[in-house]
Design an enzyme around this catalytic site. Structure first.
Site, PDB file in Angstrom:
ATOM      1  N   LYS A   1       0.852  -1.217   0.028  1.00  0.00           N
ATOM      2  CA  LYS A   1      -0.033   0.092   0.052  1.00  0.00           C
ATOM      3  C   LYS A   1       0.888   1.294  -0.079  1.00  0.00           C
ATOM      4  O   LYS A   1       2.023   1.216   0.216  1.00  0.00           O
ATOM      5  CB  LYS A   1      -0.995  -0.082   1.270  1.00  0.00           C
ATOM      6  CG  LYS A   1      -0.484  -0.153   2.664  1.00  0.00           C
ATOM      7  CD  LYS A   1       0.213   1.405   3.179  1.00  0.00           C
ATOM      8  CE  LYS A   1       0.930   1.329   4.562  1.00  0.00           C
ATOM      9  NZ  LYS A   1       1.594   2.402   4.817  1.00  0.00           N
TER      10      LYS A   1
ATOM     11  N   SER B   1       1.712  -6.261   7.540  1.00  0.00           N
ATOM     12  CA  SER B   1       0.265  -6.315   7.709  1.00  0.00           C
ATOM     13  C   SER B   1      -0.419  -6.902   6.441  1.00  0.00           C
ATOM     14  O   SER B   1      -1.499  -7.583   6.803  1.00  0.00           O
ATOM     15  CB  SER B   1      -0.052  -4.713   7.754  1.00  0.00           C
ATOM     16  OG  SER B   1       0.223  -4.063   8.872  1.00  0.00           O
TER      17      SER B   1
ATOM     18  N   ASP C   1      -3.079  -1.098  10.357  1.00  0.00           N
ATOM     19  CA  ASP C   1      -3.129  -1.474   8.828  1.00  0.00           C
ATOM     20  C   ASP C   1      -3.751  -2.615   8.416  1.00  0.00           C
ATOM     21  O   ASP C   1      -4.391  -2.638   7.103  1.00  0.00           O
ATOM     22  CB  ASP C   1      -1.682  -1.319   8.310  1.00  0.00           C
ATOM     23  CG  ASP C   1      -1.188   0.119   8.291  1.00  0.00           C
ATOM     24  OD1 ASP C   1      -1.877   1.128   8.611  1.00  0.00           O
ATOM     25  OD2 ASP C   1       0.026   0.430   7.989  1.00  0.00           O
TER      26      ASP C   1
END
Length: 297
Positions: free
Chosen positions: A20, A117, A150
Protein backbone atom coordinates in the site's frame (compact mmCIF):
# COMPACT_ATOMS: atom_id res chain seq x y z
CA UNK A 1 0.51 -10.26 -10.78
CA UNK A 2 -0.11 -13.99 -10.43
CA UNK A 3 -3.51 -14.94 -9.08
CA UNK A 4 -3.87 -17.76 -6.54
CA UNK A 5 -3.99 -21.31 -7.82
CA UNK A 6 -6.67 -23.55 -6.32
CA UNK A 7 -4.75 -26.80 -6.85
CA UNK A 8 -6.69 -28.82 -4.27
CA UNK A 9 -8.92 -28.13 -1.30
CA UNK A 10 -5.81 -28.41 0.88
CA UNK A 11 -3.49 -25.95 -0.85
CA UNK A 12 -3.65 -22.36 -1.98
CA UNK A 13 -0.62 -21.02 -3.84
CA UNK A 14 0.57 -17.68 -5.23
CA UNK A 15 -1.59 -15.60 -2.90
CA UNK A 16 -0.60 -11.94 -3.28
CA UNK A 17 -0.03 -9.68 -0.29
CA UNK A 18 0.09 -6.31 -2.08
CA UNK A 19 1.83 -3.17 -0.94
CA UNK A 20 0.00 0.00 0.00
CA UNK A 21 0.95 3.63 -0.38
CA UNK A 22 -0.28 6.45 1.81
CA UNK A 23 -1.22 9.13 -0.72
CA UNK A 24 -1.25 11.51 2.23
CA UNK A 25 -0.99 10.96 5.98
CA UNK A 26 -2.13 13.55 8.51
CA UNK A 27 -1.73 13.17 12.27
CA UNK A 28 -4.72 14.96 13.77
CA UNK A 29 -4.35 14.11 17.46
CA UNK A 30 -3.53 11.48 20.03
CA UNK A 31 -5.78 9.29 22.18
CA UNK A 32 -5.29 8.94 25.95
CA UNK A 33 -3.97 5.40 25.38
CA UNK A 34 -1.16 6.77 23.22
CA UNK A 35 -2.49 5.74 19.81
CA UNK A 36 -2.32 8.48 17.20
CA UNK A 37 -5.38 9.73 15.36
CA UNK A 38 -4.80 9.77 11.61
CA UNK A 39 -6.34 10.62 8.30
CA UNK A 40 -4.95 8.99 5.19
CA UNK A 41 -5.78 7.54 1.81
CA UNK A 42 -4.61 3.96 1.38
CA UNK A 43 -3.71 3.04 -2.19
CA UNK A 44 -3.18 -0.61 -3.24
CA UNK A 45 -0.46 -1.27 -5.83
CA UNK A 46 0.49 -4.39 -7.79
CA UNK A 47 3.83 -4.98 -6.06
CA UNK A 48 3.50 -7.80 -3.54
CA UNK A 49 4.77 -10.64 -1.45
CA UNK A 50 3.47 -14.08 -2.46
CA UNK A 51 2.27 -16.61 0.09
CA UNK A 52 1.65 -20.34 -0.30
CA UNK A 53 -0.54 -22.37 2.07
CA UNK A 54 -0.92 -26.10 2.69
CA UNK A 55 -3.36 -27.45 5.28
CA UNK A 56 -1.99 -29.65 8.07
CA UNK A 57 -4.22 -32.08 9.93
CA UNK A 58 -2.31 -31.85 13.23
CA UNK A 59 -3.20 -28.23 14.05
CA UNK A 60 0.39 -26.97 13.87
CA UNK A 61 1.15 -23.65 12.18
CA UNK A 62 4.60 -23.51 10.62
CA UNK A 63 6.32 -20.89 8.51
CA UNK A 64 8.48 -22.93 6.18
CA UNK A 65 10.51 -19.98 4.86
CA UNK A 66 13.34 -18.39 6.82
CA UNK A 67 13.09 -14.60 7.11
CA UNK A 68 16.27 -13.01 8.51
CA UNK A 69 15.57 -11.03 11.65
CA UNK A 70 11.97 -12.26 12.00
CA UNK A 71 11.57 -15.20 14.41
CA UNK A 72 8.66 -17.46 13.50
CA UNK A 73 6.83 -16.93 16.79
CA UNK A 74 6.70 -13.14 16.37
CA UNK A 75 5.87 -13.16 12.65
CA UNK A 76 2.47 -11.61 11.91
CA UNK A 77 1.81 -14.47 9.48
CA UNK A 78 2.02 -17.07 12.24
CA UNK A 79 0.23 -14.86 14.76
CA UNK A 80 -2.60 -14.26 12.27
CA UNK A 81 -3.03 -17.98 11.64
CA UNK A 82 -3.17 -18.77 15.35
CA UNK A 83 -5.57 -15.93 16.01
CA UNK A 84 -7.86 -17.35 13.33
CA UNK A 85 -7.58 -20.85 14.82
CA UNK A 86 -8.78 -19.47 18.16
CA UNK A 87 -11.64 -17.57 16.53
CA UNK A 88 -12.81 -20.66 14.65
CA UNK A 89 -12.65 -22.72 17.86
CA UNK A 90 -14.65 -20.10 19.74
CA UNK A 91 -17.19 -20.03 16.91
CA UNK A 92 -17.62 -23.77 16.35
CA UNK A 93 -16.18 -25.50 19.40
CA UNK A 94 -13.99 -27.58 17.07
CA UNK A 95 -10.24 -27.40 16.70
CA UNK A 96 -9.12 -25.71 13.48
CA UNK A 97 -6.59 -27.43 11.20
CA UNK A 98 -3.02 -26.20 10.91
CA UNK A 99 -0.99 -24.96 7.98
CA UNK A 100 2.45 -24.82 6.44
CA UNK A 101 3.02 -21.30 5.11
CA UNK A 102 5.76 -20.33 2.68
CA UNK A 103 6.45 -16.78 1.59
CA UNK A 104 8.28 -15.11 -1.27
CA UNK A 105 9.28 -11.86 0.43
CA UNK A 106 9.49 -8.94 -2.01
CA UNK A 107 8.26 -6.01 0.09
CA UNK A 108 11.02 -4.43 2.18
CA UNK A 109 10.64 -4.45 5.95
CA UNK A 110 10.49 -1.03 7.58
CA UNK A 111 9.58 0.52 4.23
CA UNK A 112 6.14 1.94 4.97
CA UNK A 113 4.54 -0.32 2.34
CA UNK A 114 2.56 -2.36 4.87
CA UNK A 115 4.30 -5.64 4.08
CA UNK A 116 3.82 -7.37 7.43
CA UNK A 117 0.23 -6.17 7.73
CA UNK A 118 -0.56 -7.27 4.19
CA UNK A 119 0.98 -10.69 4.81
CA UNK A 120 -1.21 -11.06 7.90
CA UNK A 121 -4.36 -10.07 5.99
CA UNK A 122 -3.62 -12.49 3.16
CA UNK A 123 -3.07 -15.23 5.75
CA UNK A 124 -6.44 -14.52 7.36
CA UNK A 125 -8.26 -14.50 4.01
CA UNK A 126 -6.56 -17.62 2.63
CA UNK A 127 -6.84 -19.76 5.76
CA UNK A 128 -10.41 -18.69 6.48
CA UNK A 129 -11.16 -20.09 3.01
CA UNK A 130 -9.04 -23.27 3.31
CA UNK A 131 -10.20 -24.07 6.83
CA UNK A 132 -13.82 -23.21 5.95
CA UNK A 133 -13.86 -20.91 8.94
CA UNK A 134 -16.88 -19.00 7.72
CA UNK A 135 -15.81 -15.65 9.19
CA UNK A 136 -17.12 -12.58 7.37
CA UNK A 137 -14.96 -9.75 6.12
CA UNK A 138 -16.05 -7.63 9.08
CA UNK A 139 -15.17 -10.37 11.58
CA UNK A 140 -11.74 -10.80 10.01
CA UNK A 141 -11.19 -7.04 10.18
CA UNK A 142 -11.87 -7.11 13.93
CA UNK A 143 -9.30 -9.91 14.29
CA UNK A 144 -6.84 -8.06 12.08
CA UNK A 145 -6.93 -4.94 14.24
CA UNK A 146 -5.42 -7.01 17.06
CA UNK A 147 -2.37 -7.51 14.83
CA UNK A 148 -1.91 -3.94 13.62
CA UNK A 149 -3.76 -0.81 12.59
CA UNK A 150 -3.11 -1.36 8.85
CA UNK A 151 -4.37 -4.96 8.73
CA UNK A 152 -8.09 -4.07 8.54
CA UNK A 153 -7.44 -2.00 5.41
CA UNK A 154 -6.04 -4.96 3.48
CA UNK A 155 -9.03 -7.05 4.59
CA UNK A 156 -11.38 -4.23 3.58
CA UNK A 157 -10.12 -5.01 0.09
CA UNK A 158 -10.50 -1.59 -1.56
CA UNK A 159 -8.69 1.72 -1.65
CA UNK A 160 -9.95 3.76 1.24
CA UNK A 161 -10.12 7.04 3.07
CA UNK A 162 -9.11 6.09 6.61
CA UNK A 163 -9.57 7.79 9.96
CA UNK A 164 -9.22 6.95 13.65
CA UNK A 165 -6.09 4.84 14.11
CA UNK A 166 -6.60 3.64 10.54
CA UNK A 167 -9.51 1.27 11.19
CA UNK A 168 -12.38 3.57 10.14
CA UNK A 169 -12.54 3.03 6.38
CA UNK A 170 -14.61 4.45 3.53
CA UNK A 171 -14.32 3.11 -0.02
CA UNK A 172 -12.61 5.56 -2.35
CA UNK A 173 -11.93 5.40 -6.08
CA UNK A 174 -8.43 6.65 -6.82
CA UNK A 175 -6.69 7.73 -10.04
CA UNK A 176 -5.16 4.97 -12.19
CA UNK A 177 -1.58 6.11 -11.69
CA UNK A 178 1.75 4.41 -12.21
CA UNK A 179 4.18 4.80 -9.33
CA UNK A 180 7.95 4.77 -9.06
CA UNK A 181 8.87 3.56 -5.57
CA UNK A 182 12.38 3.97 -4.14
CA UNK A 183 13.79 2.09 -1.16
CA UNK A 184 16.60 4.35 0.12
CA UNK A 185 18.49 1.53 1.83
CA UNK A 186 17.42 2.13 5.42
CA UNK A 187 14.84 0.49 7.66
CA UNK A 188 12.74 2.77 9.85
CA UNK A 189 10.99 1.45 12.98
CA UNK A 190 7.47 2.88 13.04
CA UNK A 191 7.59 3.45 16.80
CA UNK A 192 10.69 5.63 16.45
CA UNK A 193 8.86 8.13 14.25
CA UNK A 194 5.57 8.18 16.14
CA UNK A 195 7.36 8.68 19.49
CA UNK A 196 9.46 11.60 18.27
CA UNK A 197 9.04 14.90 20.09
CA UNK A 198 9.39 16.58 16.69
CA UNK A 199 6.18 15.04 15.36
CA UNK A 200 3.30 17.50 15.07
CA UNK A 201 -0.06 16.03 16.02
CA UNK A 202 -2.41 18.89 15.25
CA UNK A 203 -3.13 18.86 11.51
CA UNK A 204 -6.64 20.12 10.85
CA UNK A 205 -8.97 17.25 9.85
CA UNK A 206 -10.14 17.14 6.23
CA UNK A 207 -13.20 15.63 4.59
CA UNK A 208 -13.09 12.80 2.06
CA UNK A 209 -14.63 15.16 -0.51
CA UNK A 210 -11.58 17.42 -0.14
CA UNK A 211 -9.45 14.58 -1.45
CA UNK A 212 -11.88 13.83 -4.27
CA UNK A 213 -11.67 17.40 -5.52
CA UNK A 214 -7.90 17.18 -5.67
CA UNK A 215 -7.68 13.60 -6.93
CA UNK A 216 -5.83 14.48 -10.15
CA UNK A 217 -2.82 15.43 -8.08
CA UNK A 218 -1.47 14.28 -4.74
CA UNK A 219 -3.34 15.87 -1.88
CA UNK A 220 -2.10 16.99 1.53
CA UNK A 221 1.20 15.85 2.98
CA UNK A 222 2.78 13.18 5.13
CA UNK A 223 3.22 14.55 8.65
CA UNK A 224 5.73 11.79 9.42
CA UNK A 225 7.99 12.70 6.52
CA UNK A 226 9.88 15.67 8.07
CA UNK A 227 10.68 13.64 11.18
CA UNK A 228 11.95 10.65 9.19
CA UNK A 229 13.89 12.83 6.75
CA UNK A 230 15.73 14.60 9.59
CA UNK A 231 16.68 11.34 11.28
CA UNK A 232 17.47 9.45 8.08
CA UNK A 233 19.31 11.60 5.49
CA UNK A 234 18.94 8.82 2.90
CA UNK A 235 15.17 9.40 2.93
CA UNK A 236 15.64 13.13 2.46
CA UNK A 237 18.02 12.48 -0.46
CA UNK A 238 15.54 10.13 -2.17
CA UNK A 239 12.68 12.62 -1.78
CA UNK A 240 14.84 15.43 -3.18
CA UNK A 241 15.94 13.34 -6.18
CA UNK A 242 12.51 11.95 -7.02
CA UNK A 243 10.98 15.38 -6.47
CA UNK A 244 12.76 16.60 -9.59
CA UNK A 245 10.37 14.41 -11.59
CA UNK A 246 7.07 15.08 -9.81
CA UNK A 247 5.32 15.26 -6.46
CA UNK A 248 7.48 12.89 -4.42
CA UNK A 249 6.73 11.93 -0.85
CA UNK A 250 7.29 9.25 1.75
CA UNK A 251 4.75 6.51 2.43
CA UNK A 252 3.73 5.61 5.97
CA UNK A 253 6.50 6.08 8.50
CA UNK A 254 9.08 5.38 5.80
CA UNK A 255 11.50 4.58 4.45
CA UNK A 256 10.14 4.18 0.91
CA UNK A 257 9.32 7.24 -1.17
CA UNK A 258 7.16 7.40 -4.29
CA UNK A 259 5.98 9.55 -7.14
CA UNK A 260 2.88 9.04 -9.28
CA UNK A 261 2.62 9.38 -13.07
CA UNK A 262 -0.39 9.30 -15.36
CA UNK A 263 1.43 7.31 -18.08
CA UNK A 264 3.43 4.10 -17.74
CA UNK A 265 6.03 5.45 -20.13
CA UNK A 266 6.73 8.36 -17.77
CA UNK A 267 7.33 5.96 -14.89
CA UNK A 268 9.62 3.83 -17.08
CA UNK A 269 11.76 6.82 -18.01
CA UNK A 270 12.18 7.94 -14.40
CA UNK A 271 12.91 4.37 -13.28
CA UNK A 272 15.83 4.20 -15.73
CA UNK A 273 17.37 7.26 -14.10
CA UNK A 274 17.23 6.11 -10.46
CA UNK A 275 20.78 6.04 -9.01
CA UNK A 276 22.22 2.55 -8.57
CA UNK A 277 22.64 3.03 -4.82
CA UNK A 278 18.88 2.67 -4.39
CA UNK A 279 16.45 -0.15 -5.11
CA UNK A 280 13.47 1.00 -7.13
CA UNK A 281 10.30 -0.49 -8.64
CA UNK A 282 7.43 0.47 -10.88
CA UNK A 283 3.96 -0.35 -9.59
CA UNK A 284 0.45 0.18 -10.94
CA UNK A 285 -2.47 1.42 -8.87
CA UNK A 286 -5.12 -1.20 -8.12
CA UNK A 287 -8.69 -0.55 -7.02
CA UNK A 288 -9.31 -3.93 -5.34
CA UNK A 289 -7.31 -6.50 -3.40
CA UNK A 290 -6.59 -9.54 -5.62
CA UNK A 291 -8.01 -11.90 -2.97
CA UNK A 292 -11.14 -9.89 -2.18
CA UNK A 293 -13.26 -12.54 -3.88
CA UNK A 294 -12.24 -15.21 -1.33
CA UNK A 295 -14.61 -13.67 1.17
CA UNK A 296 -17.50 -13.85 -1.31
CA UNK A 297 -17.15 -17.55 -2.15
Amino acid sequence: MNLPEFATTRTLNNCPAPAKLNLFLHVTGRRPDGYHLLQTVFQLVDFSDLLHFEVRADGQVRRTTEIPGVPQESDLIVRAARLLQNAIHDRTGAAAPGADIAIEKNLPMGGGLGGGSSDAATTLMALNHLWQGGLSREELMVLGLQLGADVPFFLFGRNAFAEGIGESLQKLDTPGLWFVIIQPGVTIPTALIFSSSELTRSTKPVKMTDFSIASKKLFGKNDLEPVAARQFPEVADAIKWLGKHGDARMTGSGACVFCGFTQEEQADEVLKLVPNRWKAWKAKAMQEHPLAGLLDR
